[in-house]
Design a protein around this motif. Structure first.
Motif, PDB file in Angstrom:
ATOM      1  N   TYR A   1     -46.773 -36.728 -47.840  1.00  0.00           N
ATOM      2  CA  TYR A   1     -46.968 -35.606 -46.932  1.00  0.00           C
ATOM      3  C   TYR A   1     -47.619 -34.439 -47.676  1.00  0.00           C
ATOM      4  CZ  TYR A   1     -44.761 -37.599 -42.875  1.00  0.00           C
ATOM      5  OH  TYR A   1     -44.504 -38.374 -41.782  1.00  0.00           O
ATOM      6  N   ASN A   2     -48.774 -34.021 -47.174  1.00  0.00           N
ATOM      7  CA  ASN A   2     -49.503 -32.878 -47.717  1.00  0.00           C
ATOM      8  C   ASN A   2     -49.094 -31.643 -46.908  1.00  0.00           C
ATOM      9  OD1 ASN A   2     -51.788 -34.130 -49.616  1.00  0.00           O
ATOM     10  ND2 ASN A   2     -51.529 -35.477 -47.848  1.00  0.00           N
ATOM     11  N   PHE A   3     -48.264 -30.814 -47.498  1.00  0.00           N
ATOM     12  CA  PHE A   3     -47.699 -29.657 -46.812  1.00  0.00           C
ATOM     13  C   PHE A   3     -48.691 -28.504 -46.868  1.00  0.00           C
ATOM     14  CE2 PHE A   3     -44.806 -25.828 -47.236  1.00  0.00           C
ATOM     15  CZ  PHE A   3     -44.529 -25.733 -45.882  1.00  0.00           C
ATOM     16  N   VAL A   4     -49.225 -28.120 -45.698  1.00  0.00           N
ATOM     17  CA  VAL A   4     -50.282 -27.102 -45.660  1.00  0.00           C
ATOM     18  C   VAL A   4     -49.735 -25.689 -45.690  1.00  0.00           C
ATOM     19  CG1 VAL A   4     -51.832 -28.660 -44.430  1.00  0.00           C
ATOM     20  CG2 VAL A   4     -50.392 -27.071 -43.117  1.00  0.00           C
ATOM     21  N   GLY A   5     -48.429 -25.519 -45.510  1.00  0.00           N
ATOM     22  CA  GLY A   5     -47.824 -24.198 -45.604  1.00  0.00           C
ATOM     23  C   GLY A   5     -46.946 -23.869 -44.416  1.00  0.00           C
ATOM     24  N   SER A   6     -46.359 -22.676 -44.461  1.00  0.00           N
ATOM     25  CA  SER A   6     -45.450 -22.214 -43.413  1.00  0.00           C
ATOM     26  C   SER A   6     -46.137 -21.178 -42.528  1.00  0.00           C
ATOM     27  CB  SER A   6     -44.193 -21.585 -44.033  1.00  0.00           C
ATOM     28  OG  SER A   6     -43.475 -22.525 -44.803  1.00  0.00           O
ATOM     29  N   TRP A   7     -45.854 -21.270 -41.249  1.00  0.00           N
ATOM     30  CA  TRP A   7     -46.331 -20.270 -40.294  1.00  0.00           C
ATOM     31  C   TRP A   7     -45.219 -19.234 -40.159  1.00  0.00           C
ATOM     32  CZ3 TRP A   7     -48.305 -21.690 -34.700  1.00  0.00           C
ATOM     33  CH2 TRP A   7     -48.732 -20.525 -34.066  1.00  0.00           C
ATOM     34  N   LYS A   8     -45.385 -18.120 -40.850  1.00  0.00           N
ATOM     35  CA  LYS A   8     -44.356 -17.086 -40.848  1.00  0.00           C
ATOM     36  C   LYS A   8     -44.329 -16.395 -39.484  1.00  0.00           C
ATOM     37  CE  LYS A   8     -43.415 -17.828 -45.183  1.00  0.00           C
ATOM     38  NZ  LYS A   8     -43.815 -16.879 -46.225  1.00  0.00           N
ATOM     39  N   GLY A   9     -43.143 -16.239 -38.953  1.00  0.00           N
ATOM     40  CA  GLY A   9     -42.974 -15.585 -37.665  1.00  0.00           C
ATOM     41  C   GLY A   9     -43.058 -16.513 -36.477  1.00  0.00           C
ATOM     42  N   ALA A  10     -43.121 -17.819 -36.725  1.00  0.00           N
ATOM     43  CA  ALA A  10     -43.204 -18.785 -35.623  1.00  0.00           C
ATOM     44  C   ALA A  10     -41.903 -19.571 -35.523  1.00  0.00           C
ATOM     45  CB  ALA A  10     -44.377 -19.737 -35.847  1.00  0.00           C
ATOM     46  N   ASP A  11     -41.263 -19.534 -34.371  1.00  0.00           N
ATOM     47  CA  ASP A  11     -40.069 -20.345 -34.186  1.00  0.00           C
ATOM     48  C   ASP A  11     -40.466 -21.727 -33.661  1.00  0.00           C
ATOM     49  OD1 ASP A  11     -40.293 -20.333 -31.349  1.00  0.00           O
ATOM     50  OD2 ASP A  11     -39.106 -18.507 -31.180  1.00  0.00           O
ATOM     51  N   HIS A  12     -39.476 -22.537 -33.330  1.00  0.00           N
ATOM     52  CA  HIS A  12     -39.726 -23.942 -33.022  1.00  0.00           C
ATOM     53  C   HIS A  12     -40.613 -24.114 -31.794  1.00  0.00           C
ATOM     54  CE1 HIS A  12     -38.740 -28.103 -33.917  1.00  0.00           C
ATOM     55  NE2 HIS A  12     -38.559 -28.331 -32.627  1.00  0.00           N
ATOM     56  N   PHE A  13     -40.498 -23.214 -30.831  1.00  0.00           N
ATOM     57  CA  PHE A  13     -41.274 -23.364 -29.606  1.00  0.00           C
ATOM     58  C   PHE A  13     -42.588 -22.591 -29.643  1.00  0.00           C
ATOM     59  CE2 PHE A  13     -36.862 -24.175 -27.938  1.00  0.00           C
ATOM     60  CZ  PHE A  13     -37.044 -25.538 -27.828  1.00  0.00           C
TER      61      PHE A  13
ATOM     62  N   PHE B   1     -34.248 -14.563 -45.597  1.00  0.00           N
ATOM     63  CA  PHE B   1     -33.146 -15.012 -46.454  1.00  0.00           C
ATOM     64  C   PHE B   1     -32.609 -13.831 -47.245  1.00  0.00           C
ATOM     65  CE2 PHE B   1     -31.443 -17.274 -50.262  1.00  0.00           C
ATOM     66  CZ  PHE B   1     -30.512 -18.067 -49.604  1.00  0.00           C
ATOM     67  N   ASP B   2     -31.308 -13.607 -47.177  1.00  0.00           N
ATOM     68  CA  ASP B   2     -30.705 -12.442 -47.846  1.00  0.00           C
ATOM     69  C   ASP B   2     -30.073 -12.785 -49.193  1.00  0.00           C
ATOM     70  OD1 ASP B   2     -28.339 -13.773 -47.235  1.00  0.00           O
ATOM     71  OD2 ASP B   2     -27.693 -12.349 -45.693  1.00  0.00           O
ATOM     72  N   GLY B   3     -30.364 -13.972 -49.688  1.00  0.00           N
ATOM     73  CA  GLY B   3     -29.782 -14.428 -50.942  1.00  0.00           C
ATOM     74  C   GLY B   3     -28.646 -15.407 -50.740  1.00  0.00           C
ATOM     75  N   ARG B   4     -28.112 -15.422 -49.538  1.00  0.00           N
ATOM     76  CA  ARG B   4     -27.029 -16.350 -49.214  1.00  0.00           C
ATOM     77  C   ARG B   4     -27.298 -17.080 -47.903  1.00  0.00           C
ATOM     78  NH1 ARG B   4     -20.552 -14.877 -48.615  1.00  0.00           N
ATOM     79  NH2 ARG B   4     -19.851 -17.020 -48.164  1.00  0.00           N
ATOM     80  N   ASN B   5     -27.604 -16.319 -46.853  1.00  0.00           N
ATOM     81  CA  ASN B   5     -27.847 -16.897 -45.541  1.00  0.00           C
ATOM     82  C   ASN B   5     -29.249 -16.538 -45.050  1.00  0.00           C
ATOM     83  OD1 ASN B   5     -25.181 -17.880 -45.430  1.00  0.00           O
ATOM     84  ND2 ASN B   5     -24.450 -15.929 -44.606  1.00  0.00           N
ATOM     85  N   ALA B   6     -29.732 -17.323 -44.082  1.00  0.00           N
ATOM     86  CA  ALA B   6     -30.996 -17.016 -43.425  1.00  0.00           C
ATOM     87  C   ALA B   6     -30.681 -16.440 -42.048  1.00  0.00           C
ATOM     88  CB  ALA B   6     -31.852 -18.270 -43.294  1.00  0.00           C
ATOM     89  N   ASN B   7     -31.252 -15.279 -41.760  1.00  0.00           N
ATOM     90  CA  ASN B   7     -30.941 -14.565 -40.528  1.00  0.00           C
ATOM     91  C   ASN B   7     -32.168 -14.496 -39.627  1.00  0.00           C
ATOM     92  OD1 ASN B   7     -28.247 -13.657 -41.546  1.00  0.00           O
ATOM     93  ND2 ASN B   7     -29.545 -12.629 -43.049  1.00  0.00           N
ATOM     94  N   PRO B   8     -31.983 -14.692 -38.317  1.00  0.00           N
ATOM     95  CA  PRO B   8     -33.133 -14.651 -37.399  1.00  0.00           C
ATOM     96  C   PRO B   8     -33.833 -13.291 -37.450  1.00  0.00           C
ATOM     97  CG  PRO B   8     -31.163 -15.491 -36.300  1.00  0.00           C
ATOM     98  CD  PRO B   8     -30.714 -14.965 -37.622  1.00  0.00           C
ATOM     99  N   THR B   9     -35.136 -13.330 -37.395  1.00  0.00           N
ATOM    100  CA  THR B   9     -35.914 -12.101 -37.296  1.00  0.00           C
ATOM    101  C   THR B   9     -36.231 -11.817 -35.831  1.00  0.00           C
ATOM    102  OG1 THR B   9     -38.059 -13.237 -37.465  1.00  0.00           O
ATOM    103  CG2 THR B   9     -36.961 -12.644 -39.539  1.00  0.00           C
ATOM    104  N   GLY B  10     -36.934 -10.729 -35.596  1.00  0.00           N
ATOM    105  CA  GLY B  10     -37.306 -10.380 -34.224  1.00  0.00           C
ATOM    106  C   GLY B  10     -38.301 -11.338 -33.610  1.00  0.00           C
ATOM    107  N   ASP B  11     -38.870 -12.236 -34.428  1.00  0.00           N
ATOM    108  CA  ASP B  11     -39.816 -13.220 -33.911  1.00  0.00           C
ATOM    109  C   ASP B  11     -39.128 -14.346 -33.151  1.00  0.00           C
ATOM    110  OD1 ASP B  11     -41.994 -11.958 -35.324  1.00  0.00           O
ATOM    111  OD2 ASP B  11     -41.178 -12.852 -37.143  1.00  0.00           O
ATOM    112  N   MET B  12     -37.844 -14.507 -33.352  1.00  0.00           N
ATOM    113  CA  MET B  12     -37.124 -15.642 -32.785  1.00  0.00           C
ATOM    114  C   MET B  12     -36.836 -15.426 -31.300  1.00  0.00           C
ATOM    115  SD  MET B  12     -35.579 -18.528 -33.978  1.00  0.00           S
ATOM    116  CE  MET B  12     -35.097 -18.210 -35.681  1.00  0.00           C
ATOM    117  N   LEU B  13     -37.148 -16.444 -30.490  1.00  0.00           N
ATOM    118  CA  LEU B  13     -36.767 -16.391 -29.081  1.00  0.00           C
ATOM    119  C   LEU B  13     -35.257 -16.202 -28.975  1.00  0.00           C
ATOM    120  CD1 LEU B  13     -38.919 -19.180 -27.414  1.00  0.00           C
ATOM    121  CD2 LEU B  13     -38.956 -16.759 -26.851  1.00  0.00           C
ATOM    122  N   ILE B  14     -34.838 -15.404 -27.996  1.00  0.00           N
ATOM    123  CA  ILE B  14     -33.438 -15.000 -27.926  1.00  0.00           C
ATOM    124  C   ILE B  14     -32.493 -16.189 -27.797  1.00  0.00           C
ATOM    125  CG2 ILE B  14     -33.463 -14.629 -25.426  1.00  0.00           C
ATOM    126  CD1 ILE B  14     -31.677 -12.144 -25.965  1.00  0.00           C
TER     127      ILE B  14
END
Length: 452
Positions: A411-423, A321-334
């Motif tokens: 819902y007990n939210f256990v956290g975010s998996w950083k660097g993991a996309d939907h698939f 997140f750049d303060g305005r938008n969220a941009n895909p990182t290199g972890d994201m499938l193309i």
């Protein structure tokens, strides 16, 4: 050349989605989760529910592509080898959560799929679907008076919202369906009974669930691109050279009159017919159910959490997140980059929830298909329950877990998996087996550690 680019992007994605320091080995001499939570644990069967455009275990695409693990492994087999009882029914890939929940119930109980008198009258489709009576039920004895069988649920993507609705119906039933059955002098499915005397679902784990919709669905609907998008996904999974073989991937829309017309009808022709159908223009399909605009619609908003069930959630984030938008990182499938960009910058003044409920970061950070705010839990909210779900041994998992049992009914939210996309979160694109084992072994450990 394009195939090489895709394979390279998948390889980079596999490496970066789980960097070397994301799994922490440690001392296994600590209390187990069961001991820490002071429970007897449970051995309930666990039902895995696939998401949008997904498929059950009995119907791997092309005979080898598993929804849970991709082409190189079946994660469900790995869990069975650990002693867990696992089933994974098939649901309509583009169907509404209501229809999907009815289809799951029929397979669990070995019965005729009953979508309900009221529901079928409201939307003008057949009341009954596939008949599983006479087939071995996925969970023998489920919802029979002589048995007190409970289940756990694990849902990925839309499977998370299907799980929530299924729990609601198993707990509260449907007064509307009971009334419609009485007026029609019809026998009502036990799924809709409102006088149930026991709880049937012990625990739910939602992985990248779409509980508050996806703004990408809203974008597609406003751009009239929805079914074209799903057709491309369809062809990407089965291969363009199989476009004449509709049997490879059953959309399970026969109760809408959308069975294949002839052996010569190909996928392109079928989707053109689908676009013009009553189903596509109704509020009883996945496109409606996973849109943000549907959250306030009575068809969606009636669903409640069960006070008897423990809910967990985890999400993946592959944007910055750049303060305005969220941009895909290199972890994201193309091929998820375009959808991620749209979600990461989406605005819609007709959806006040986007600006009045959460911060722009919460609505725009995403895994390529689902936003962070949506995958943590439904509109009713969530509580933070941080656990290291990528731990590679039970001791580390227990050390990272809160000392008290998670609260029921929220819902007990256990956290975010950083660097993991939907698939990444279900491993369907994995070329290397075992990358998601720790996550799902730990999910099963948590569910099995709950009081029965």
């Amino acid at each position: 050349m394009l195939a090489l680019v895709l394979i390279y992007s998948v390889f980079i994605h596999l490496i970066s989605a789980c960097p070397s320091n994301c799994l922490v080995g440690g001392d296994a001499n600590h209390l187990s989760v069961v001991e820490q939570w002071d429970t007897t644990g449970n051995r309930h069967p666990t039902v895995f529910l696939h998401g949008l455009m997904g498929f059950g275990e009995a119907q791997p695409i092309l005979g080898f592509l598993n929804y849970w693990g991709g082409s190189t492994q079946n994660i469900l087999h790995t869990l069975r080898e650990k002693g867990h009882t696992i089933v994974a029914p098939s649901m309509g890939p583009l169907s509404s959560n209501w229809e999907r929940a009815c289809e799951v119930y029929a397979q669990l109980s070995g019965s005729l799929t009953d979508y309900g008198v009221a529901r079928s009258q409201q939307f003008g489709h057949k009341r009954f679907g596939l008949n599983h009576a006479g087939k071995p039920p996925l969970v023998p004895g489920f919802m029979q008076e002589s048995n007190k069988i409970k289940i756990n649920l694990v849902g990925h993507s839309m499977g998370g919202t299907t799980a929530r609705l299924l729990v609601h119906l198993l707990k509260f039933g449907s007064p509307q369906e009971m009334e419609a059955c009485a007026q029609a002098n019809a026998v009502c499915s036990p799924l809709f009974w409102t006088n149930k005397t026991q709880s049937y679902v012990n625990g739910v784990f939602s992985v990248s669930g779409v509980h508050q919709g996806s703004t990408y669905s809203d974008f597609l609907q406003s751009s009239d691109l929805c079914l074209n998008f799903f057709k491309r996904m369809f062809l990407a999974m089965i291969g363009a050279n199989n476009s004449n073989n509709l049997k490879l991937y059953d959309l399970q829309l026969d109760h809408w009159g959308m069975e294949r017309q002839s052996s010569s009808e190909n996928i392109h022709q079928y989707f053109e017919r689908l676009k013009k159908s009553k189903w596509a223009n109704s509020k009883s399909n996945a496109m409606f159910d996973i849109s943000v605009q549907a959250l306030s619609d009575p068809l969606i908003s009636f669903v409640q959490n069960s006070p008897d069930t423990t809910y967990f959630s985890i999400n993946g984030i592959a944007t910055s997140f750049d303060g305005r938008n969220a941009n895909p990182t290199g972890d994201m499938l193309i091929f998820l980059v375009p959808t991620s960009v749209i979600i990461g910058s989406y605005s819609n003044s007709s959806l006040p929830i986007l600006t009045q409920t959460y911060s722009p970061m919460e609505w725009r950070q995403n895994d390529g298909l689902v936003m962070q705010a949506s995958s943590r839990g439904p509109v009713s909210g969530f509580v933070s329950f941080p656990i290291n779900m990528l731990s590679d041994n039970p001791g580390d998992l227990a050390v990272s877990a809160p000392k008290k049992q998670p609260a029921k009914g929220v819902y007990n939210f256990v956290g975010s998996w950083k660097g993991a996309d939907h698939f990444a979160t279900n491993g369907i694109q994995d070329l290397i087996p075992g990358l998601r084992d720790n996550l799902y072994i730990n999910i099963m450990t948590l569910l099995a550690s709950l009081s029965p």
